[in-house]
Design a protein around this motif. Structure first.
Motif, mmCIF file in Angstrom:
data_model
loop_
_atom_site.group_PDB
_atom_site.id
_atom_site.type_symbol
_atom_site.label_atom_id
_atom_site.label_comp_id
_atom_site.label_asym_id
_atom_site.label_seq_id
_atom_site.Cartn_x
_atom_site.Cartn_y
_atom_site.Cartn_z
ATOM 1 N N THR A 211 0.808 -1.219 0.000
ATOM 2 C CA THR A 211 0.000 0.000 0.000
ATOM 3 C C THR A 211 0.842 1.270 0.000
ATOM 4 O O THR A 211 0.401 2.294 -0.518
ATOM 5 N N HIS B 288 -7.141 2.080 2.529
ATOM 6 C CA HIS B 288 -7.593 1.369 1.333
ATOM 7 C C HIS B 288 -8.563 0.249 1.676
ATOM 8 O O HIS B 288 -8.459 -0.863 1.178
ATOM 9 N N PRO C 1 -2.022 4.493 -5.469
ATOM 10 C CA PRO C 1 -3.433 4.837 -5.690
ATOM 11 C C PRO C 1 -4.382 3.746 -5.216
ATOM 12 O O PRO C 1 -5.452 4.028 -4.696
ATOM 13 N N GLU C 2 -3.996 2.490 -5.395
ATOM 14 C CA GLU C 2 -4.747 1.335 -4.926
ATOM 15 C C GLU C 2 -3.743 0.309 -4.420
ATOM 16 O O GLU C 2 -2.588 0.303 -4.844
#
Length: 361
Positions: A173, A322, A246-247
């Motif tokens: 992450t 996330h 971002p993800e």
């Protein structure tokens, strides 16, 4: 007498699929599969747990097959396309993918670097080795600890740092990088890069000794990168700088490359541009020892090995990033017992095929 009916018997297949695909928690699909034999058959036969996992983590689209310690792939293949072999495969995938998506979301969050493999260049080896970037804090004894590239007249020449992660599958992450400040040079210059980009993947061929002494090598011809991040700007500051992806990115193969793009600091002594890094951290969720991989050559396909089905630890405080939390806390020991066929949610597998009262219309 109260009339009860099972909506799976009344609705067409596509409508039932559309309803059940609205479930976004693997625990809910496991619960659905324990309502009755017919519901269990519907969930497993249509691969709903696998579909959920692939929607959330499309990196697993490259799974060629799923293997468990008790599963002999060669013997299974000998059976051919029999209904029994197909059903056993579907049951295995139902169990493994339900546990896999849970692991990606809530296995313990922590540091993911196992060791340094190589740098594209090193100025003074071993004093300025890439392995110094694994240390926390600048000083070690009386000498500063950092990696330094070789000097370049062209400020656009990039550098790369290569690391081995703690597991074959890691859900990454964020990555933290601290540029080095040479406080022993006039003006205490900071040798940062202009920007940074991250690549994750696996070796083309098995590595003989990935944890040996680090060496200088660009390594691009030895690895296949299955993920590349956007380019992040890097500040010319000596602090530990955080780069959040971002993800969440699933690294399959356990190799991370940090690409340092552009140089900003010229060394006064020789007039050359350098990049120096004091520390690197990679954070995410390692999926070992529950899962492993066996790469199937340069195609990027791999065998997903379900090594164990131990109940994962409860999500920690960092798991909120996330979507780390599931919808409420789940008793995953009970759910894993259901997946292993050792328990259920108040459904007797030996009873008549009836819908639970609470879930009947």
């Amino acid at each position: 007498m109260e009339i009860r009916m099972d909506f799976l018997d009344w609705l067409d297949h596509d409508t039932s699929m559309k309803i059940l695909r609205c479930l976004e928690d693997p625990a809910d699909l496991v619960r659905v599969s324990s309502v009755s034999r017919s519901w269990r058959h519907f969930v497993i036969a249509n691969g709903l747990c696998k579909q959920l996992c692939l929607r959330m983590f499309p990196h697993f689209l490259r799974v060629e097959c799923v293997a468990e310690p008790c599963c002999d792939i060669e013997k299974a293949s000998e059976v051919g396309c029999s209904k029994f072999a197909e059903w056993e495969t579907l049951k295995r995938e139902h169990k493994v993918y339900a546990f896999l998506v849970q692991g990606c979301m809530s296995f313990p969050f922590g540091k993911c670097i196992l060791d340094a493999i190589s740098a594209s260049s090193t100025d003074n080896y071993p004093e300025e080795s890439i392995r110094n970037t694994l240390q926390q804090g600048d000083p070690i004894e009386i000498r500063a600890s950092y990696w330094s590239s070789k000097g370049q007249r062209n400020a656009a020449v990039p550098e790369t740092l290569l690391y081995k992660l703690v597991a074959d599958i890691c859900v990454i992450t964020e990555i933290n990088i601290q540029p080095f400040q040479a406080y022993f040079q006039p003006g205490s210059p900071i040798y940062s890069a202009i920007s940074v980009r991250f690549h994750m993947g696996h070796p083309i061929h098995p590595m003989v000794d990935p944890l040996g002494e680090p060496f200088d090598d660009s390594a691009d011809d030895k690895f296949i990168w299955t993920y590349s991040s956007p380019e992040f700007p890097m500040a010319q500051e000596s602090s530990l700088q955080n780069f959040r992806l971002p993800e969440p990115a699933v690294c399959i193969g356990g190799i991370l490359q940090i690409e340092l793009l552009g140089r900003v600091q010229r060394q006064e002594m020789d007039g050359l541009f350098y990049i120096c890094v004091a520390q690197v951290q990679v954070k995410g969720r390692p999926l070992s020892p529950a899962f492993g991989v066996e790469m199937l050559g340069p195609s990027g396909k791999f065998i997903l090995k379900a090594e164990s089905s131990n109940t994962p630890s409860l999500p920690d405080e960092d798991s909120s990033y996330h979507g780390g939390h599931l919808h409420g806390r789940v008793d995953w020991e009970q759910i894993m017992n259901v997946l292993r066929g050792e328990g259920d949610f108040e459904y007797d597998w030996n009873s008549e095929d009836e819908v639970d009262d609470e879930l009947a219309f």
